[in-house]
Enzyme design. Structure first.
Site, PDB file in Angstrom:
ATOM      1  N   ARG A   1      19.168  24.683 -15.834  1.00 57.10           N
ATOM      2  CA  ARG A   1      19.533  23.556 -14.979  1.00 57.10           C
ATOM      3  C   ARG A   1      21.057  23.419 -15.009  1.00 57.10           C
ATOM      4  NH1 ARG A   1      15.151  20.164 -14.331  1.00 57.10           N
ATOM      5  NH2 ARG A   1      16.225  19.345 -12.540  1.00 57.10           N
TER       6      ARG A   1
ATOM      7  N   ASP B   1       9.073  19.741  -5.262  1.00 54.01           N
ATOM      8  CA  ASP B   1       8.313  18.844  -6.134  1.00 54.01           C
ATOM      9  C   ASP B   1       6.851  18.740  -5.721  1.00 54.01           C
ATOM     10  OD1 ASP B   1      11.078  16.481  -6.536  1.00 54.01           O
ATOM     11  OD2 ASP B   1      10.692  18.473  -7.352  1.00 54.01           O
TER      12      ASP B   1
ATOM     13  N   LYS C   1      11.404   7.486  -7.511  1.00 59.89           N
ATOM     14  CA  LYS C   1      12.161   7.754  -8.756  1.00 59.89           C
ATOM     15  C   LYS C   1      13.507   8.375  -8.419  1.00 59.89           C
ATOM     16  CE  LYS C   1      11.211  11.677 -11.094  1.00 59.89           C
ATOM     17  NZ  LYS C   1      12.359  12.571 -11.303  1.00 59.89           N
ATOM     18  N   ASN C   2      13.495   9.356  -7.504  1.00 62.03           N
ATOM     19  CA  ASN C   2      14.703  10.144  -7.242  1.00 62.03           C
ATOM     20  C   ASN C   2      15.693   9.437  -6.332  1.00 62.03           C
ATOM     21  OD1 ASN C   2      13.612  11.960  -8.943  1.00 62.03           O
ATOM     22  ND2 ASN C   2      13.003  13.435  -7.369  1.00 62.03           N
TER      23      ASN C   2
ATOM     24  N   CYS D   1      13.031  18.271 -17.171  1.00 64.34           N
ATOM     25  CA  CYS D   1      11.964  19.269 -17.115  1.00 64.34           C
ATOM     26  C   CYS D   1      12.515  20.659 -17.410  1.00 64.34           C
ATOM     27  CB  CYS D   1      11.378  19.318 -15.708  1.00 64.34           C
ATOM     28  SG  CYS D   1      10.444  17.887 -15.310  1.00 64.34           S
TER      29      CYS D   1
ATOM     30  N   ARG E   1       6.861  10.092 -16.499  1.00 61.76           N
ATOM     31  CA  ARG E   1       8.269  10.065 -16.066  1.00 61.76           C
ATOM     32  C   ARG E   1       8.362   9.768 -14.566  1.00 61.76           C
ATOM     33  NH1 ARG E   1      11.137  15.306 -16.914  1.00 61.76           N
ATOM     34  NH2 ARG E   1      12.745  14.112 -15.851  1.00 61.76           N
TER      35      ARG E   1
HETATM   36  C1  EPZ Z   1      16.678  16.748  -7.805  1.00 54.85           C
HETATM   37  O1  EPZ Z   1      17.018  17.515  -8.945  1.00 54.85           O
HETATM   38  C2  EPZ Z   1      15.388  16.045  -8.167  1.00 54.85           C
HETATM   39  N1  EPZ Z   1      15.610  15.182  -9.320  1.00 54.85           N
HETATM   40  C3  EPZ Z   1      14.314  17.079  -8.492  1.00 54.85           C
HETATM   41  O2  EPZ Z   1      13.095  16.376  -8.744  1.00 54.85           O
HETATM   42  C4  EPZ Z   1      14.116  17.971  -7.272  1.00 54.85           C
HETATM   43  O3  EPZ Z   1      13.187  18.981  -7.592  1.00 54.85           O
HETATM   44  C5  EPZ Z   1      15.458  18.616  -6.882  1.00 54.85           C
HETATM   45  O4  EPZ Z   1      16.432  17.585  -6.660  1.00 54.85           O
HETATM   46  C6  EPZ Z   1      15.346  19.442  -5.617  1.00 54.85           C
HETATM   47  O5  EPZ Z   1      14.881  18.657  -4.583  1.00 54.85           O
HETATM   48  C7  EPZ Z   1      16.197  13.976  -9.131  1.00 54.85           C
HETATM   49  O6  EPZ Z   1      16.585  13.628  -8.040  1.00 54.85           O
HETATM   50  C8  EPZ Z   1      16.347  13.115 -10.344  1.00 54.85           C
HETATM   51  P1  EPZ Z   1      19.366  20.299  -7.343  1.00 54.85           P
HETATM   52  P2  EPZ Z   1      18.473  18.209  -9.056  1.00 54.85           P
HETATM   53  O7  EPZ Z   1      20.704  19.986  -7.911  1.00 54.85           O
HETATM   54  O8  EPZ Z   1      19.493  17.312  -8.484  1.00 54.85           O
HETATM   55  C9  EPZ Z   1      20.663  24.583  -8.836  1.00 54.85           C
HETATM   56  C10 EPZ Z   1      11.177  15.786  -9.911  1.00 54.85           C
HETATM   57  O9  EPZ Z   1      10.144  16.426 -10.143  1.00 54.85           O
HETATM   58  N2  EPZ Z   1      21.928  23.943  -9.242  1.00 54.85           N
HETATM   59  O10 EPZ Z   1      19.145  20.145  -5.880  1.00 54.85           O
HETATM   60  O11 EPZ Z   1      18.645  18.702 -10.428  1.00 54.85           O
HETATM   61  C11 EPZ Z   1      19.519  24.151  -9.745  1.00 54.85           C
HETATM   62  O12 EPZ Z   1      19.497  24.942 -10.912  1.00 54.85           O
HETATM   63  C12 EPZ Z   1      12.518  16.462 -10.064  1.00 54.85           C
HETATM   64  O13 EPZ Z   1      11.225  14.587  -9.524  1.00 54.85           O
HETATM   65  C13 EPZ Z   1      22.978  24.738  -9.675  1.00 54.85           C
HETATM   66  O14 EPZ Z   1      22.867  25.950  -9.710  1.00 54.85           O
HETATM   67  O15 EPZ Z   1      18.254  19.458  -8.084  1.00 54.85           O
HETATM   68  C14 EPZ Z   1      18.312  24.383  -8.884  1.00 54.85           C
HETATM   69  O16 EPZ Z   1      17.955  25.758  -8.941  1.00 54.85           O
HETATM   70  C15 EPZ Z   1      12.413  17.883 -10.579  1.00 54.85           C
HETATM   71  N3  EPZ Z   1      24.129  24.150 -10.082  1.00 54.85           N
HETATM   72  C16 EPZ Z   1      18.826  24.073  -7.474  1.00 54.85           C
HETATM   73  O17 EPZ Z   1      20.264  24.126  -7.551  1.00 54.85           O
HETATM   74  C17 EPZ Z   1      24.296  22.790 -10.067  1.00 54.85           C
HETATM   75  O18 EPZ Z   1      25.385  22.294 -10.443  1.00 54.85           O
HETATM   76  C18 EPZ Z   1      18.409  22.686  -6.987  1.00 54.85           C
HETATM   77  O19 EPZ Z   1      18.968  21.772  -7.842  1.00 54.85           O
HETATM   78  C19 EPZ Z   1      23.213  21.991  -9.612  1.00 54.85           C
HETATM   79  C20 EPZ Z   1      22.045  22.590  -9.202  1.00 54.85           C
END
Ligand code: EPZ
Length: 409
Positions: A106, A291, A7-8, A101, A383
């Protein structure tokens, strides 16, 4: 059990396909509601898309609209990754803050800060982002405060057709980043260093379409293996890249499972009762994936001793814990730390999936529990898992999907 496409990986690749000037064919594309939402958004923008089995055919040549409907933006978090692609293609975009989620705040500050540095003008107008760039985005050196997966993907896509070279420092290193880079390069982009801490993108005039096979979903594989571990089973998972799972496999070995890997396959055999996980700390790749935290917690709930989890990626990713406690688990949460005191057995209960991976954890707990468990909130699970109950039933689990009860049900 065969693992479906990731998915990701599918979601950012679908976003990137907007940039192409001819058709793309994506093989091994999972049939998930998040992918369906992505398809709906791309069709709203003007793409023509059709699915035959696990192949998705995308014709992005008709993209002309840069406004993403609020309802669709709210349906999933990853929709923010569209921003780089839309503004690169059209020079303007209007979208709302993403949904997805409930894992704590976020924020998208890392995305917006870097895109502004590349020349994108962004105005926040009551929950909407109104974005515009005069001409093309320009290449920059971008330093991420945190190796955000989504921000790295957004910037790789935005940089692909920017004027000049972009260097993304402290980039995310997940396998899905490498898969996106492979897709972009197949389309004529010049992305180097994906999978490492620094990704360099030399902007090109345009991208053409390509054929691409999406990598297997390492989190779905981890979920299947956690289900086998939780139920003292032996299981072979196929169509998976074992090296994408190494942190999960070493944790499963720590619980007493034997793990055998060969290209494309992982075979696991679990003991009748697991040993506890001394310390499971979620980290950016190649550390233990956030995850897979919930599925592993479900398995640890009946281990012989106390397991300690530390969730370092998201602020609020233990919503499955109270639901597991309704099944007899003994879990104590203090901030980012969860201590799980293993009990001899869980008992069946009515539980509600709080989010995608928490829902999968409840299914795993239900398979291990004595008696029947009813998991509601399947829309979360759908999802990210293709027909999870059918996949598990085919492997011997006693599980079925209840048709939605009538209004008096
Ligand atoms: C991706 O989410 C994945 N989703 C998530 O999978 C996964 O848990 C996550 O990466 C971490 O591996 C998809 O790829 C669609 P991040 P993403 O930006 O991109 C903070 C699932 O279950 N952050 O690496 O949203 C954020 O709040 C989903 O398949 C900021 O602060 O993750 C979090 O605490 C859930 N500012 C941390 O970084 C930003 O601008 C990691 O977020 C962006 C992120």
């Amino acid at each position: 059990m065969l693992v479906h496409g990731a998915k990701n990986s599918a979601l950012p690749i679908l976003a990137a396909s907007i940039l192409c000037t001819s058709e793309c064919v994506l093989h091994n594309c999972p049939a998930l509601t998040d992918v369906g939402t992505s398809v709906e958004i791309l069709e709203t923008l003007g793409c023509r898309i059709k699915r035959t089995g696990t192949d998705l055919w995308v014709d992005p040549t008709g993209v002309s609209n840069g406004d993403v409907p609020d309802g669709l933006m709210r349906k999933m978090r990853s929709s923010i990754v569209l921003l780089g692609a839309i503004v690169s293609k059209l020079g303007q975009a209007r979208l709302t803050f993403p949904g997805g989620c409930e894992l704590g705040p976020r924020p998208i500050d890392l995305h917006l800060e870097a895109l502004r540095k590349m020349g994108l003008h962004i105005e926040e107008d009551g929950g909407s982002l109104v974005c515009a760039v005069r001409g093309r985005l320009h290449g920059e050196v971008l330093r991420l405060k945190f190796p955000s997966v989504g921000a790295t993907e957004n910037l790789m896509i935005a940089a692909s057709c920017a004027q000049g070279t972009t260097v993304i420092c402290n980039a995310a290193r997940e396998p899905e980043i490498c898969d996106l880079a492979d897709f972009l390069n197949r389309c004529g982009a010049k992305v180097a260093g994906a999978g490492g801490r620094t990704v360099t993108v030399e902007g090109v005039e345009r991208l053409h379409g390509c054929e691409h096979r999406i990598i297997p979903d390492r989190i779905v594989a981890a979920t299947y293996l956690a289900a086998a571990a939780a139920t003292g089973s032996a299981l072979e998972v196929r169509g998976v890249e074992p090296e994408h799972l190494s942190a999960v496999l070493s944790t499963l070995e720590e619980t007493g499972c034997t793990v055998r890997t060969e290209p494309g396959r992982v075979a696991l055999a679990a003991p009748s009762r697991l040993r506890p996980v001394r310390l499971l700390s979620t980290r950016p790749y190649p550390g233990f994936p956030t995850d897979a935290q919930a599925p592993l917690m479900a398995a640890a709930a009946t281990a012989e001793g106390e397991s300690v989890f530390v969730e370092n990626i998201f602020e609020s990713r233990y919503k499955h814990a109270p639901e597991l406690c309704r099944m007899g688990a003994e879990i104590c949460i203090r901030g980012r730390v969860a201590s799980v005191r293993g009990v001899p057995a869980l008992h069946g209960a009515q539980v509600a999936a709080p989010d995608l991976r928490g829902g999968a954890a409840l299914v795993i707990a239900g398979l291990a529990a004595d008696g029947e468990t009813r998991v509601s909130g399947l829309e979360h699970i759908d999802r990210g898992y293709e027909r999870l109950e059918q996949a598990l039933a085919a492997a011997g689990a006693n599980i079925r999907r209840m048709e939605r009860e009538g209004k008096h049900g």
